[in-house]
Design an enzyme around this catalytic site. Structure first.
Site, short mmCIF file in Angstrom:
data_model
loop_
_atom_site.label_atom_id
_atom_site.label_comp_id
_atom_site.label_asym_id
_atom_site.label_seq_id
_atom_site.Cartn_x
_atom_site.Cartn_y
_atom_site.Cartn_z
N ARG A 184 85.33 43.60 41.67
CA ARG A 184 86.63 43.20 42.21
C ARG A 184 87.48 42.40 41.22
NH1 ARG A 184 86.14 37.80 45.19
NH2 ARG A 184 83.91 37.37 45.34
N ASN A 218 96.20 42.98 -5.01
CA ASN A 218 96.64 41.96 -4.05
C ASN A 218 97.12 42.68 -2.80
OD1 ASN A 218 98.11 39.11 -5.83
ND2 ASN A 218 96.01 39.66 -5.42
N GLU A 233 91.19 29.32 -5.20
CA GLU A 233 91.36 29.98 -3.90
C GLU A 233 90.45 29.24 -2.92
OE1 GLU A 233 90.32 33.82 -5.27
OE2 GLU A 233 92.09 33.95 -6.54
N HIS A 257 87.29 43.34 -11.12
CA HIS A 257 87.32 43.11 -9.68
C HIS A 257 86.63 44.23 -8.88
CE1 HIS A 257 90.01 39.97 -10.87
NE2 HIS A 257 90.30 39.63 -9.63
N TYR A 262 103.38 34.86 -13.46
CA TYR A 262 101.97 34.99 -13.09
C TYR A 262 101.59 36.46 -12.90
CZ TYR A 262 97.70 35.00 -10.32
OH TYR A 262 96.44 35.26 -9.88
N TYR A 272 81.79 40.23 41.39
CA TYR A 272 82.91 39.98 40.50
C TYR A 272 83.16 41.14 39.53
CZ TYR A 272 83.16 34.97 41.71
OH TYR A 272 83.31 33.79 42.34
N PHE A 315 99.35 37.34 0.40
CA PHE A 315 98.09 38.07 0.39
C PHE A 315 97.05 37.45 1.32
CE2 PHE A 315 98.32 35.27 -3.42
CZ PHE A 315 97.52 34.25 -2.94
#
Length: 501
Positions: A279, A192, A410, A80, A50, A276, A325
């Site tokens: 403290r 990746n 994906e 990409h 792959y 609060y 990834f």
């Protein structure tokens, strides 16, 4: 520094974030060369792997002929490079490149040493590609941001030298680099990975570290401004609960208050308990500290992790496709940082509200004697409230969201870069809230003169006054608030004793 990816600490990452020079050590480069040689043998053997000789994502079953493998990797990067939004800050881009070097330096990615050299030249030359901040969902790696990084080395996009932005081809020429020609597996190895998400999350963490330290200082100063009690910081209370962050915060505040004349002046007063937000600082800030520490551990591990795909094992020439990834650990860490820092700002704003309220503090309304004509710190408190409200919205976790991509291949993603960008924004907003508290607390301290606060808090008070002088009448606040916010983010106002590890 000579970087050994198998021995990275948070302190090393902090130094790299701060701009320290670094490069991979010789052992890393040897591992890189061995991994590249393994990819050559795999390609020569004709095995289908792959991303080496197949398409990507849904196209993983498409076999690519040998004479088109270089074209495959080039097209991968160009296709990409599809991000949008403002460019990442230079410090984040630089850290992202270093993290990519660390991951590649483990020797399981199959890139050639010349790729490492090209990335190193960017760092050495102070040449930062302009990388859009939006476009990654934090799975299959931070594909778009990393593609923009690598496309710059190939001569596409733009590269920044300081304030000068050049076309990538011109920038490469200035660096003495030829456009990068990718070999088998290299494009996939380079895009990746979780390096963009991790760099953004570390940036938020390190900013948050400074915000947290300033918040401890501001909180202690506010206790003295209120003439509050130091009893809640007695170590015996925190030891009985046992939460480590609470123990550390209580000790830090007690140490800051030690020796205060203001504190001893009301030791026998009739007040039983403070609000609060005063403290319960050890409980709230301590819980935030524990969350930040956990996030720091996750991100330290991730910084040098092998997160590309497939992963190459040079000892037996195998390449295994998996899911390293997927940035879910980073997404959870970033959301944790966001939630913790949101609370740091929230409790700080409540202390400001008490200090400017004469019924609660016993101090002049809005910390100005001539009120009515003067509004004092009325609107800076409103600004702090606005920042806290904005942070509450931003703190909604991105990591619980997912949207399928790549035609369903994906089908579960982490949203880590979104979580990390939000965490950074929350850190900067919280710094603004702390700036307002520092102004209010310093003014409250002034009203107790001639009594003095502790020596340690006097130093904090002096640092505040360097940016925001004492006031007797209204003036233009924005510049002082911004200067103090910047001082917080620069680490100039720190309590000590609460550094992350």
């Amino acid at each position: 520094m000579k970087l050994n990816p198998e021995n990275i600490s948070l302190d090393i990452l902090r130094r790299l974030w701060g701009g320290a020079d670094a490069r991979l050590d010789d052992a890393s480069m040897h591992r890189v060369a061995n991994s590249a040689a393994a990819v050559e043998r795999i390609v020569a053997g004709g095995e289908t792997v792959y991303g080496v000789n197949t398409g990507f994502g849904l196209l993983a079953s498409t076999r690519i002929p040998g004479d088109r493998l270089a074209e495959l990797q080039t097209n991968l990067i160009l296709s990409h490079s599809a991000g949008l939004g403002n460019a990442l800050p230079r410090r984040v881009t630089r850290l992202m490149i270093i993290l990519k070097l660390l991951g590649l330096g483990r020797g399981h990615s199959g890139v050639r040493p010349l790729v490492i050299d090209a990335l190193q030249r960017l760092i050495d030359g102070g040449a930062m590609p302009l990388i859009p901040s939006q476009g990654s969902v934090g799975a299959s790696g931070d594909l778009a941001p990393l593609a923009h990084l690598i496309s710059a080395l190939m001569g596409y996009g733009r590269i920044c030298f300081g304030d000068e932005v050049l076309p990538a081809t011109a920038a490469l020429e200035r660096l003495g680099l030829a456009p990068l020609q990718l070999g088998p597996k290299e494009g996939l190895a380079l895009i990746n990975g979780t390096q963009a998400s991790t760099a953004l999350a570390l940036d938020a963490l390190f900013q948050g570290e400074r915000v947290f330290a300033a918040a401890i200082a501001a909180g202690a100063l506010s206790v003295d401004a209120l003439k509050g009690s130091a009893k809640p910081f007695d170590p015996r209370l925190s030891e009985l609960r046992g939460q480590p962050g609470q123990i550390r915060v209580a000790a830090a505040i007690a140490e800051l208050l030690e020796g205060s004349e203001i504190l001893t002046s009301h030791i026998k007063c009739s007040r039983v308990q403070d609000p609060y937000s005063f403290r319960c600082q050890p409980q709230v800030m301590g819980a935030s500290l524990d969350l930040l520490q956990n996030a720091a551990r996750t991100l330290t591990i991730e910084a040098a992790a092998v997160t590309d795909n497939p992963i190459v094992f040079a000892d037996d020439d195998t390449a295994i496709s998996g899911g390293n990834f997927h940035a879910q650990p980073v997404a959870f860490a970033a959301d944790t940082i966001a939630i913790a820092l949101c609370e740091v700002g929230s409790i700080s704003e409540r202390r400001v509200s008490v200090l400017v309220d004469p019924k609660m503090s016993g101090l002049p309304a809005f910390l100005t004697e001539d009120s009515g004509v003067n509004s004092g710190l009325m609107i800076p408190q409103v600004t702090a409230a606005a920042l806290v409200s904005e942070n509450k919205t931003l703190a909604y976790p991105a990591s619980v969201d997912s949207i399928p991509t790549s035609a369903g291949q994906e089908d579960h993603v982490s949203m880590a870069p979104i979580a990390a960008r939000k965490a950074g924004e929350i850190a900067r907003n919280a710094a603004g809230v702390i700036a307002v508290e520092l102004m209010a607390a310093a003014e409250g301290i002034d009203y107790h003169a001639p009594l003095k606060t502790s020596a340690r808090l006097q130093a904090i008070h002096a640092e505040v006054r360097a940016h925001s002088p004492h006031f007797t009448a209204d003036r233009y606040w924005a510049d002082e608030m911004s200067a103090l916010q910047s001082a917080v983010l620069a680490g100039e106002i720190a309590a000590g004793g609460v550094a992350f590890s």
